[in-house]
Every structure is written in structure tokens, then in C-alpha cells.
Design a protein around this motif. Sequence first.
Motif, mmCIF file in Angstrom:
data_model
loop_
_atom_site.group_PDB
_atom_site.id
_atom_site.type_symbol
_atom_site.label_atom_id
_atom_site.label_comp_id
_atom_site.label_asym_id
_atom_site.label_seq_id
_atom_site.Cartn_x
_atom_site.Cartn_y
_atom_site.Cartn_z
ATOM 1 N N VAL A 50 0.840 -1.159 0.007
ATOM 2 C CA VAL A 50 0.056 -0.006 0.017
ATOM 3 C C VAL A 50 0.965 1.145 -0.030
ATOM 4 C CG1 VAL A 50 -1.850 1.314 1.209
ATOM 5 C CG2 VAL A 50 -2.020 -1.060 1.206
ATOM 6 N N PHE A 51 0.892 2.153 -0.999
ATOM 7 C CA PHE A 51 1.621 3.187 -1.213
ATOM 8 C C PHE A 51 0.811 4.473 -0.596
ATOM 9 C CE2 PHE A 51 3.576 0.264 -3.792
ATOM 10 C CZ PHE A 51 4.756 0.622 -3.707
ATOM 11 N N ILE A 52 1.580 5.100 0.279
ATOM 12 C CA ILE A 52 0.798 6.757 0.654
ATOM 13 C C ILE A 52 1.739 7.613 0.499
ATOM 14 C CG2 ILE A 52 -0.256 7.709 2.636
ATOM 15 C CD1 ILE A 52 -0.236 4.959 4.231
ATOM 16 N N HIS A 53 1.269 8.631 -0.200
ATOM 17 C CA HIS A 53 1.755 9.677 -0.770
ATOM 18 C C HIS A 53 2.048 10.791 0.253
ATOM 19 C CE1 HIS A 53 -1.618 12.502 -1.274
ATOM 20 N NE2 HIS A 53 -2.297 11.425 -1.729
ATOM 21 N N GLY A 54 2.877 11.920 0.279
ATOM 22 C CA GLY A 54 3.214 12.971 0.972
ATOM 23 C C GLY A 54 2.133 14.149 0.807
ATOM 24 N N LEU A 55 2.610 15.340 1.297
ATOM 25 C CA LEU A 55 1.729 16.623 1.399
ATOM 26 C C LEU A 55 1.811 17.246 -0.024
ATOM 27 C CD1 LEU A 55 0.223 18.790 3.140
ATOM 28 C CD2 LEU A 55 2.539 19.963 3.161
ATOM 29 N N THR A 56 0.708 17.295 -0.692
ATOM 30 C CA THR A 56 0.453 17.748 -2.149
ATOM 31 C C THR A 56 0.560 16.796 -3.141
ATOM 32 O OG1 THR A 56 2.592 18.744 -2.906
ATOM 33 C CG2 THR A 56 1.422 20.191 -1.354
ATOM 34 N N VAL A 117 2.860 -4.686 3.192
ATOM 35 C CA VAL A 117 3.661 -3.583 3.711
ATOM 36 C C VAL A 117 3.393 -2.354 3.506
ATOM 37 C CG1 VAL A 117 6.138 -2.854 3.381
ATOM 38 C CG2 VAL A 117 5.925 -5.329 3.650
ATOM 39 N N LEU A 118 3.089 -1.539 4.153
ATOM 40 C CA LEU A 118 2.999 -0.025 3.804
ATOM 41 C C LEU A 118 4.468 0.637 3.463
ATOM 42 C CD1 LEU A 118 0.962 0.634 7.023
ATOM 43 C CD2 LEU A 118 -0.073 0.474 4.803
ATOM 44 N N VAL A 119 4.256 1.480 2.306
ATOM 45 C CA VAL A 119 5.255 2.270 1.663
ATOM 46 C C VAL A 119 4.984 3.724 1.417
ATOM 47 C CG1 VAL A 119 7.014 2.602 -0.202
ATOM 48 C CG2 VAL A 119 5.944 0.307 0.509
ATOM 49 N N ALA A 120 5.578 4.541 2.333
ATOM 50 C CA ALA A 120 5.006 6.022 2.541
ATOM 51 C C ALA A 120 6.170 7.004 2.424
ATOM 52 C CB ALA A 120 4.291 6.041 3.746
ATOM 53 N N HIS A 121 5.891 8.101 1.738
ATOM 54 C CA HIS A 121 6.667 9.363 1.777
ATOM 55 C C HIS A 121 6.403 10.633 2.673
ATOM 56 C CE1 HIS A 121 8.125 12.978 -0.463
ATOM 57 N NE2 HIS A 121 9.377 12.452 0.032
ATOM 58 N N SER A 122 7.240 11.156 3.475
ATOM 59 C CA SER A 122 7.059 12.475 4.190
ATOM 60 C C SER A 122 5.757 12.408 4.968
ATOM 61 C CB SER A 122 6.917 13.446 3.217
ATOM 62 O OG SER A 122 7.179 14.808 3.469
ATOM 63 N N MET A 123 4.739 13.218 4.759
ATOM 64 C CA MET A 123 3.610 13.144 5.509
ATOM 65 C C MET A 123 2.907 11.714 5.753
ATOM 66 S SD MET A 123 -0.015 15.396 5.183
ATOM 67 C CE MET A 123 -0.587 14.578 3.797
ATOM 68 N N ILE A 127 1.237 8.769 8.452
ATOM 69 C CA ILE A 127 0.080 8.224 8.441
ATOM 70 C C ILE A 127 0.141 6.636 8.399
ATOM 71 C CG2 ILE A 127 -2.134 7.733 6.940
ATOM 72 C CD1 ILE A 127 -1.721 10.717 5.996
ATOM 73 N N ALA A 128 1.290 6.307 7.804
ATOM 74 C CA ALA A 128 1.524 4.850 7.578
ATOM 75 C C ALA A 128 1.832 4.323 8.992
ATOM 76 C CB ALA A 128 2.864 4.487 6.863
ATOM 77 N N LEU A 129 2.593 4.953 9.934
ATOM 78 C CA LEU A 129 3.077 4.423 11.197
ATOM 79 C C LEU A 129 1.666 4.443 12.219
ATOM 80 C CD1 LEU A 129 6.413 6.347 11.467
ATOM 81 C CD2 LEU A 129 6.089 3.963 11.264
ATOM 82 N N ALA A 130 0.867 5.296 11.939
ATOM 83 C CA ALA A 130 -0.435 5.476 12.628
ATOM 84 C C ALA A 130 -1.306 4.136 12.345
ATOM 85 C CB ALA A 130 -1.232 6.740 12.391
ATOM 86 N N ASP A 137 -1.985 -6.616 13.093
ATOM 87 C CA ASP A 137 -2.267 -7.620 12.525
ATOM 88 C C ASP A 137 -2.589 -7.661 10.915
ATOM 89 O OD1 ASP A 137 -4.510 -6.028 13.408
ATOM 90 O OD2 ASP A 137 -5.840 -7.617 12.826
ATOM 91 N N TRP A 138 -2.675 -6.314 10.559
ATOM 92 C CA TRP A 138 -2.826 -6.049 9.095
ATOM 93 C C TRP A 138 -1.926 -6.016 8.057
ATOM 94 C CZ3 TRP A 138 -7.161 -1.817 7.863
ATOM 95 C CH2 TRP A 138 -8.409 -1.994 8.316
ATOM 96 N N PHE A 139 -0.494 -5.762 8.915
ATOM 97 C CA PHE A 139 0.570 -5.547 7.917
ATOM 98 C C PHE A 139 1.700 -6.149 8.410
ATOM 99 C CE2 PHE A 139 -2.006 -1.605 8.591
ATOM 100 C CZ PHE A 139 -2.648 -1.559 7.127
ATOM 101 N N LYS A 140 2.628 -6.356 7.564
ATOM 102 C CA LYS A 140 3.993 -7.054 7.901
ATOM 103 C C LYS A 140 4.996 -6.095 8.472
ATOM 104 C CE LYS A 140 6.196 -9.636 5.134
ATOM 105 N NZ LYS A 140 6.107 -11.105 5.987
ATOM 106 N N GLY A 141 4.735 -4.587 8.096
ATOM 107 C CA GLY A 141 5.613 -3.579 8.651
ATOM 108 C C GLY A 141 5.483 -2.625 7.544
ATOM 109 N N ALA A 142 6.400 -1.734 7.711
ATOM 110 C CA ALA A 142 6.334 -0.158 6.751
ATOM 111 C C ALA A 142 7.671 -0.050 6.377
ATOM 112 C CB ALA A 142 5.659 0.935 7.816
ATOM 113 N N ILE A 143 7.904 0.721 5.281
ATOM 114 C CA ILE A 143 8.978 1.226 4.691
ATOM 115 C C ILE A 143 8.520 2.783 4.469
ATOM 116 C CG2 ILE A 143 10.474 1.559 2.686
ATOM 117 C CD1 ILE A 143 9.692 -1.354 1.911
#
Length: 294
Positions: A50-56, A117-123, A127-130, A137-143
Motif C-alpha cells: 500500500v503506497f501513501i504519498h506526502g503533502l501535495t 507492507v506499507l510504503v510511504a513518503h514524507s507526511m 499516516i503509515a506509522l499510525a 495484524d493487518w501489516f508485515k510492517g512499513a517502509i
Amino acid sequence: MTLGILILVVLPIAIIAGYQYLQVVLAPPYTFEAMPSNFEILGSGEKNLVFIHGLTGSKNYWKRDLDAITNTHKILLVDLLGFGDSPKPNSDYRLEMQVGALEATISREGFDRSKTVLVAHSMGTVIALALLAKHPDWFKGAITIGTPVYKNMDEFKKIMSKHSLFDRLATNKYSKYLCLLHPIFMTRPFKPDNLSDEVFADAKKHNWQSYNNSLNEIILETDLYAIVRKIGDKKVVFIHGNQDTTAPMDNAIKLADTILNSKFLTINGGDHQLFLKDPNIVWKAVGIFFDKKS
């Protein structure tokens, strides 16, 4: 300056600001059921991302060399509320709202089955860490890439004072009102060198409320240390450029050190948009993350 010239200068600015203001105040409030996030699913396989972008940003931020992972991974690209082509409600844009919207999309599309695995940038890293802390239990972890950790508002203002004119203006007490003029600052003369044309074009899709509230409510007001204390032994890989002048690397290292199962990758020469410069850095990290030996 004559009255005529003054009118010619001020009137267009007033029209832009007034239109931007009305777009927000006339927008409906956020309702969970009626305002699903815009998303796209690509690739196939049992390994989910799951990819989560940053501000703007937008989901299109991640569309670089995707062939490197779409043959082996199923990926969910999401536009956060207030950005990209997702709804832009009249809202406070708090962390809880973005987490709730993502929860709905992730569970509905089957990315909540512990193989993700959550993959996220900046802002997006906040959100990914939250999300990881709330649903281990949903995720293996995050990058996380370019995690923004600031000691206080003064540190943030000091850092932004060395940036572009827009960044300097956006950190003063009038920032909320200056954001009304974001269509002006989102024109080519103000385009940062480290953003591609495609990413910069999507950056115009936010409004003053989603930008200003997200900056303050998510990036500046969130206690990341309180969040990561709830992550337990979930794996978190931090990727950070040593030339990142937006998110202080030393602060990110200190945050990573408080996580039981974390790894910190320093990218020499990388700035805050290191993914746009070399996406393979992230794709390699994804491969390592899913390696059972790592």
C-alpha cells in the motif's frame, strides 16, 4: 503606482483568493460513506503493498519503474483525502480522518490480511506509522521515506527559512491566507527542481484547507514517538537521503532508534524526493523486506 495599475495587480489576486476560499467553504463536510478515496490497484501476487504519498502528492507519485514490482506484488495506490483526485471535503484533515479513510479502502480491497507492507513518503509516513500501530495484524510492517520529525515549530520554521519563497511564506502566521493563492505558486516559475512535471501537475489539485490543515494537524502536531511506542516488534525500514533539507535525518534516526525492529538506510546524495531520482532504491528495499532471511 497609479490606481489603475494597482487594480490590475490586486484584482486578479483577489479573484483567485476568493474563488479558492469559496471552493472550500461551500464544499460538504466529510462523510465516511459518501466520500471514498480515489485509488488504483496494479500488479498481482500474494505480496501486497500500500503506497501513501506526502503533502501535495497523489497516487501518481509512485508511478516510476513499476515493472520492477508489479510482476511479483499486488499494489494499492491511494490519493489521500484533500489531494489528487480524492474528495476535498470541508474538514479539519486530522490524522484520524486520513487513517479512517485508508482503513476503509484497505479492508474493502483485501489488503488487510497480514501480507501487506506499507510504503510511504514524507507526511504519508506519519499516516503509515499510525496505521501500523493501530492494526499490527493487518501489516508485515512499513517502509518510510523522508520521515518528517521536528523537535518543535521553531525548528520547522528555521528549516523552511532556507527553502523556496513559498515554503518561507507558508510557515509564517499568515500562511493560511497565503495558501489561498496556491494556484499562483503552483505555476512553472515556482516548480522545484527535484519534482517531475507529472508530480508537480498533480500538486496543484489540493486546496488551501487540505494543505494548511494537513501540515499543521498531521506533520507538526502529531507525536510520532507516542505512535511508534505502540508498534511493538513490527518491522520498519527508514530510508533517508543525507541531503534531505526538509526532514532532518538526525531526528529520523532518533525516532528509528526507539523502535524495536527497525532498520535505517542512509542514501548518499539523496534529498527529500529521492524516490523520484532513483525509484530502484525503494524497489530494492521492498525486495529485502519480503526476504525471510532479512
